[in-house]
Design a protein around this motif. Structure first.
Motif, PDB file in Angstrom:
ATOM      1  N   THR A   2       0.868  -1.127  -0.077  1.00  0.00           N
ATOM      2  CA  THR A   2       0.143  -0.117  -0.119  1.00  0.00           C
ATOM      3  C   THR A   2       0.835   1.212   0.114  1.00  0.00           C
ATOM      4  O   THR A   2       0.570   2.188  -0.600  1.00  0.00           O
ATOM      5  CB  THR A   2      -0.948  -0.117   1.055  1.00  0.00           C
ATOM      6  OG1 THR A   2      -1.897  -1.023   1.016  1.00  0.00           O
ATOM      7  CG2 THR A   2      -1.739   1.302   1.401  1.00  0.00           C
ATOM      8  N   LEU A   3       1.633   1.309   0.760  1.00  0.00           N
ATOM      9  CA  LEU A   3       2.806   2.296   0.897  1.00  0.00           C
ATOM     10  C   LEU A   3       3.494   2.560  -0.603  1.00  0.00           C
ATOM     11  O   LEU A   3       3.545   3.929  -0.933  1.00  0.00           O
ATOM     12  CB  LEU A   3       3.774   2.176   1.800  1.00  0.00           C
ATOM     13  CG  LEU A   3       3.361   2.396   3.265  1.00  0.00           C
ATOM     14  CD1 LEU A   3       4.456   1.949   4.315  1.00  0.00           C
ATOM     15  CD2 LEU A   3       2.641   3.741   3.411  1.00  0.00           C
ATOM     16  N   VAL A   4       3.801   1.675  -1.352  1.00  0.00           N
ATOM     17  CA  VAL A   4       4.198   1.696  -2.676  1.00  0.00           C
ATOM     18  C   VAL A   4       3.331   2.488  -3.641  1.00  0.00           C
ATOM     19  O   VAL A   4       3.625   3.535  -4.306  1.00  0.00           O
ATOM     20  CB  VAL A   4       4.828   0.513  -3.175  1.00  0.00           C
ATOM     21  CG1 VAL A   4       5.270   0.398  -4.500  1.00  0.00           C
ATOM     22  CG2 VAL A   4       5.863  -0.301  -2.240  1.00  0.00           C
ATOM     23  N   VAL A   5       2.140   2.067  -3.648  1.00  0.00           N
ATOM     24  CA  VAL A   5       0.924   2.648  -4.558  1.00  0.00           C
ATOM     25  C   VAL A   5       0.906   4.157  -3.916  1.00  0.00           C
ATOM     26  O   VAL A   5       0.798   4.760  -4.584  1.00  0.00           O
ATOM     27  CB  VAL A   5      -0.316   1.796  -4.206  1.00  0.00           C
ATOM     28  CG1 VAL A   5      -1.630   2.520  -5.009  1.00  0.00           C
ATOM     29  CG2 VAL A   5      -0.170   0.216  -4.912  1.00  0.00           C
ATOM     30  N   ILE A   6       0.803   4.257  -2.706  1.00  0.00           N
ATOM     31  CA  ILE A   6       0.653   5.866  -2.047  1.00  0.00           C
ATOM     32  C   ILE A   6       1.769   6.642  -2.735  1.00  0.00           C
ATOM     33  O   ILE A   6       1.697   7.742  -3.124  1.00  0.00           O
ATOM     34  CB  ILE A   6       0.493   5.773  -0.731  1.00  0.00           C
ATOM     35  CG1 ILE A   6      -0.738   5.242  -0.045  1.00  0.00           C
ATOM     36  CG2 ILE A   6       0.771   7.252  -0.400  1.00  0.00           C
ATOM     37  CD1 ILE A   6      -1.056   5.085   1.227  1.00  0.00           C
ATOM     38  N   PHE A   7       2.965   6.117  -2.699  1.00  0.00           N
ATOM     39  CA  PHE A   7       4.147   6.863  -3.076  1.00  0.00           C
ATOM     40  C   PHE A   7       4.167   7.371  -4.569  1.00  0.00           C
ATOM     41  O   PHE A   7       4.361   8.311  -4.845  1.00  0.00           O
ATOM     42  CB  PHE A   7       5.578   5.987  -2.736  1.00  0.00           C
ATOM     43  CG  PHE A   7       6.807   6.606  -3.210  1.00  0.00           C
ATOM     44  CD1 PHE A   7       7.265   7.711  -2.619  1.00  0.00           C
ATOM     45  CD2 PHE A   7       7.348   6.119  -4.344  1.00  0.00           C
ATOM     46  CE1 PHE A   7       8.450   8.274  -2.943  1.00  0.00           C
ATOM     47  CE2 PHE A   7       8.535   6.818  -4.945  1.00  0.00           C
ATOM     48  CZ  PHE A   7       9.022   7.919  -4.302  1.00  0.00           C
ATOM     49  N   ALA A   9       1.565   6.984  -6.567  1.00  0.00           N
ATOM     50  CA  ALA A   9       0.607   7.977  -6.652  1.00  0.00           C
ATOM     51  C   ALA A   9       0.645   9.484  -6.436  1.00  0.00           C
ATOM     52  O   ALA A   9       0.377  10.266  -7.169  1.00  0.00           O
ATOM     53  CB  ALA A   9      -0.792   7.333  -6.049  1.00  0.00           C
ATOM     54  N   SER A  10       1.407   9.759  -5.388  1.00  0.00           N
ATOM     55  CA  SER A  10       1.440  11.001  -4.920  1.00  0.00           C
ATOM     56  C   SER A  10       2.651  11.568  -5.915  1.00  0.00           C
ATOM     57  O   SER A  10       2.553  12.869  -5.918  1.00  0.00           O
ATOM     58  CB  SER A  10       2.104  11.061  -3.520  1.00  0.00           C
ATOM     59  OG  SER A  10       3.419  10.461  -3.252  1.00  0.00           O
ATOM     60  N   LYS A  15       3.630  15.579 -10.057  1.00  0.00           N
ATOM     61  CA  LYS A  15       3.923  15.735 -11.637  1.00  0.00           C
ATOM     62  C   LYS A  15       3.056  16.598 -12.373  1.00  0.00           C
ATOM     63  O   LYS A  15       3.153  17.504 -13.233  1.00  0.00           O
ATOM     64  CB  LYS A  15       4.502  14.592 -12.235  1.00  0.00           C
ATOM     65  CG  LYS A  15       5.918  14.071 -11.731  1.00  0.00           C
ATOM     66  CD  LYS A  15       6.379  12.820 -12.406  1.00  0.00           C
ATOM     67  CE  LYS A  15       7.596  12.288 -11.966  1.00  0.00           C
ATOM     68  NZ  LYS A  15       7.933  11.025 -12.477  1.00  0.00           N
ATOM     69  N   GLN A  16       1.744  16.141 -12.266  1.00  0.00           N
ATOM     70  CA  GLN A  16       0.494  16.566 -12.736  1.00  0.00           C
ATOM     71  C   GLN A  16       0.223  18.070 -12.423  1.00  0.00           C
ATOM     72  O   GLN A  16      -0.178  19.196 -13.257  1.00  0.00           O
ATOM     73  CB  GLN A  16      -0.582  15.879 -12.502  1.00  0.00           C
ATOM     74  CG  GLN A  16      -0.830  14.473 -13.347  1.00  0.00           C
ATOM     75  CD  GLN A  16      -0.431  14.351 -14.750  1.00  0.00           C
ATOM     76  OE1 GLN A  16      -1.316  15.452 -15.571  1.00  0.00           O
ATOM     77  NE2 GLN A  16       0.347  13.675 -15.329  1.00  0.00           N
TER      78      GLN A  16
END
Length: 86
Positions: A2-7, A9-10, A15-16
């Motif tokens: 989960t932390l990898v996904v959050i990282f 995604a953030s 960047k956006q």
């Protein structure tokens, strides 16, 4: 995991923001200050929309961890409690 996904995604979110800022004629910092609060509140807004559409009440805490009475269980709104007219 989960932390990898959050990282990641953030990182994508930042960047956006960097890309959207110049398109709006704003610096990246100003864009972040304007859009980040919206993004952090969006999950709570979506929960409220889902609860309203389902016709159900949101789950309320029975008791706060510090033992104080939750604001939703008070008999008077905070404004009347402060002015003493409730």
């Amino acid at each position: 995991m989960t932390l990898v996904v959050i990282f990641f995604a953030s990182q994508l979110f930042v960047k956006q923001l960097d890309a959207i800022g110049p398109m709006l004629g704003l610096s990246a910092a100003v864009t972040a200050l304007l859009l980040s609060p919206i993004a952090t509140e969006l999950p709570e807004i979506m929960n409220a929309v889902i609860w309203v559409r389902q016709g159900s009440d949101p789950p309320l805490p029975a008791r706060r961890p510090d033992g104080a009475e939750p604001a939703v269980h008070r008999r008077h709104p905070p404004s009347t409690a402060v002015c003493g007219c409730g």
